[in-house]
Design an enzyme around this catalytic site. Structure first.
Site, short mmCIF file in Angstrom:
data_model
loop_
_atom_site.label_atom_id
_atom_site.label_comp_id
_atom_site.label_asym_id
_atom_site.label_seq_id
_atom_site.Cartn_x
_atom_site.Cartn_y
_atom_site.Cartn_z
N LEU A 71 0.85 -1.19 0.00
CA LEU A 71 0.00 0.00 0.00
C LEU A 71 0.89 1.23 0.00
CD1 LEU A 71 -2.74 -1.00 2.60
CD2 LEU A 71 -2.62 -1.51 0.15
N VAL A 72 0.72 2.09 -0.99
CA VAL A 72 1.60 3.24 -1.15
C VAL A 72 0.80 4.53 -1.03
CG1 VAL A 72 3.30 2.01 -2.53
CG2 VAL A 72 1.39 3.12 -3.68
N SER A 73 1.34 5.46 -0.27
CA SER A 73 0.69 6.75 -0.05
C SER A 73 1.37 7.88 -0.80
CB SER A 73 0.70 7.06 1.45
OG SER A 73 2.05 7.17 1.91
N GLY B 39 4.49 8.69 0.44
CA GLY B 39 5.52 9.04 1.42
C GLY B 39 6.74 8.14 1.32
N SER C 101 6.41 4.05 2.66
CA SER C 101 5.84 3.04 1.76
C SER C 101 6.67 2.89 0.50
CB SER C 101 4.39 3.39 1.41
OG SER C 101 4.29 4.66 0.80
N PHE D 170 -4.85 3.69 -2.47
CA PHE D 170 -6.30 3.77 -2.27
C PHE D 170 -6.75 5.21 -2.10
CE2 PHE D 170 -4.54 3.18 1.98
CZ PHE D 170 -5.31 4.01 2.80
N CYS E 196 -8.78 2.85 10.77
CA CYS E 196 -8.42 2.80 9.35
C CYS E 196 -7.54 1.58 9.06
CB CYS E 196 -7.69 4.08 8.95
SG CYS E 196 -7.18 4.14 7.21
N CYS F 264 -5.59 12.23 8.78
CA CYS F 264 -5.15 12.58 7.43
C CYS F 264 -6.23 13.27 6.62
CB CYS F 264 -4.67 11.32 6.69
SG CYS F 264 -5.99 10.12 6.38
#
Length: 358
Positions: A22-24, A26, A29, A48, A105, A201
């Site tokens: 899962l990559v944000s 930042g 990740s 996501f 979350c 967030c």
């Protein structure tokens, strides 16, 4: 023979496992994905959508991971994020609680909806950039603190089930933040999100109370402020603007500062006291998720009652399957209903639940 993932010490189901990271945007990740790729695992990335991110982030992520030869899937979970995280957050405030949306979350979105989506893509496991680690023994999967005391995030993952923990991978488990930054610099990895992620967030550039008012227009307004004796001493601007332990915004002159002691939602009344009035020796915890199993009887533990607090020694007693009582060795200041309480035995996470009002 099943393949051993070098970043975790137990076999995956497939002989050629696919790990979805899962990559944000930042650095954490990003480095997690790169480490998995280096380990020889078959890696795909999932970003996501919550409905609260900058509009251009997804496209920039695709370009970034294309350079790493990692495909990126964009998962639209705006509806489930709103109902499971944002609505939970606002409802908790309207109950007079102080929620921790990150814990919810992680269990419902990252290792819930996103894990389901990853499995629909054929992934065997989901990886994130959290600073923590897991191990497996005959009793189940255990969750442990990460190597960096300043960044370790096991607190936020205490609500994960055994199935979720069993399919979770944490490539940064034995790294410090400085080591992550050094790895990124060494390999030319430049995140698109430079700021550290915040606890909430989905609130950007506004006060928490203003966000809640936008989500719930018909919200109770001003009401009475009472001291610990029940004496009326002022008027508050709305209970959703206050949490237990808060000092700012009370605006009632006294010989020493007032702090929020409790929120009486039925009367729309703010209860305040002096600092010494807010220390409590015990708290009740509900909806406890035990890792891996409920302890028998009472035991000495250390407990964290908010993320940015040092653990404190306490006596933990399990009541039934999902309730517990925590007796602090030293009374604690401003134990806020709605916050997560996480129990530790050394570096091992024993479980966690939601603090309830006495």
């Amino acid at each position: 023979m099943p393949l051993m993932n070098p970043l975790n010490p137990w076999p995956l189901e497939s002989s050629n496992p696919l790990i979805a990271v899962l990559v944000s945007g930042g650095i954490d990740s990003l480095v997690a994905a790169h480490l998995l790729k280096q380990s020889g695992a078959d890696v795909t990335a999932i970003h996501f959508l919550t409905g609260y991110e900058p509009e251009d982030r997804a496209g920039r992520l695709e370009k970034l991971f294309t350079q790493m030869d990692i495909p990126v899937f964009i998962f639209d979970c705006r509806t489930v994020f709103q109902s499971n995280v944002v609505d939970y957050f606002t409802a908790a405030y309207l109950r007079g609680e102080t929620p921790n949306p990150c814990m919810v979350c992680n269990s419902r979105i990252k290792f819930g909806a996103c894990m389901d989506y990853a499995r629909s893509l054929g992934a065997d496991a989901v990886a994130t950039g959290h600073y923590c680690r897991t191990t497996k023994d005959p009793d189940g999967v255990r969750l442990w603190k990460g190597a960096d005391p300043a960044k370790e995030q096991s607190y936020f993952l205490a609500f994960l089930s055994q199935d979720q923990l069993g399919r979770a991978r944490f490539p940064l488990e034995r790294m410090t933040k400085d080591q992550v930054r050094a790895h990124a610099a060494r390999h030319g990895l430049v995140p698109i999100e430079s700021k550290e992620s915040q606890d909430v967030c989905f609130i950007r550039g506004e006060e928490c109370a203003d966000f809640i008012e936008a989500q719930v227009p018909a919200i109770p307004g001003p009401g009475p402020i009472e001291d610990m004796t029940g004496r009326l001493i002022g008027t508050h601007s709305g209970l959703h603007r206050f949490t237990v332990g808060q000092r700012r915004g009370i605006n009632c002159p006294a010989e020493q500062p007032y702090y929020v002691a409790a929120l009486d939602m039925a009367r729309n009344c703010l209860k305040v006291g002096f600092r010494q009035d807010l220390f409590v020796p015990v708290c009740r915890v509900a909806q406890v998720n035990w890792i891996p199993d409920r302890p028998k009887g009472s035991m000495n533990v250390s407990v964290k009652i908010r993320y940015n607090q040092t653990e404190v020694p306490a006596r933990l007693t399990a009541l039934g399957e999902t309730d517990a009582v925590v007796e602090f060795v030293t009374p604690q200041f401003a134990v806020a209903p709605g916050q997560g309480a996480v129990f530790y035995d050394g570096d091992a996470v024993l479980g966690g639940g939601i603090i309830r009002a006495e």
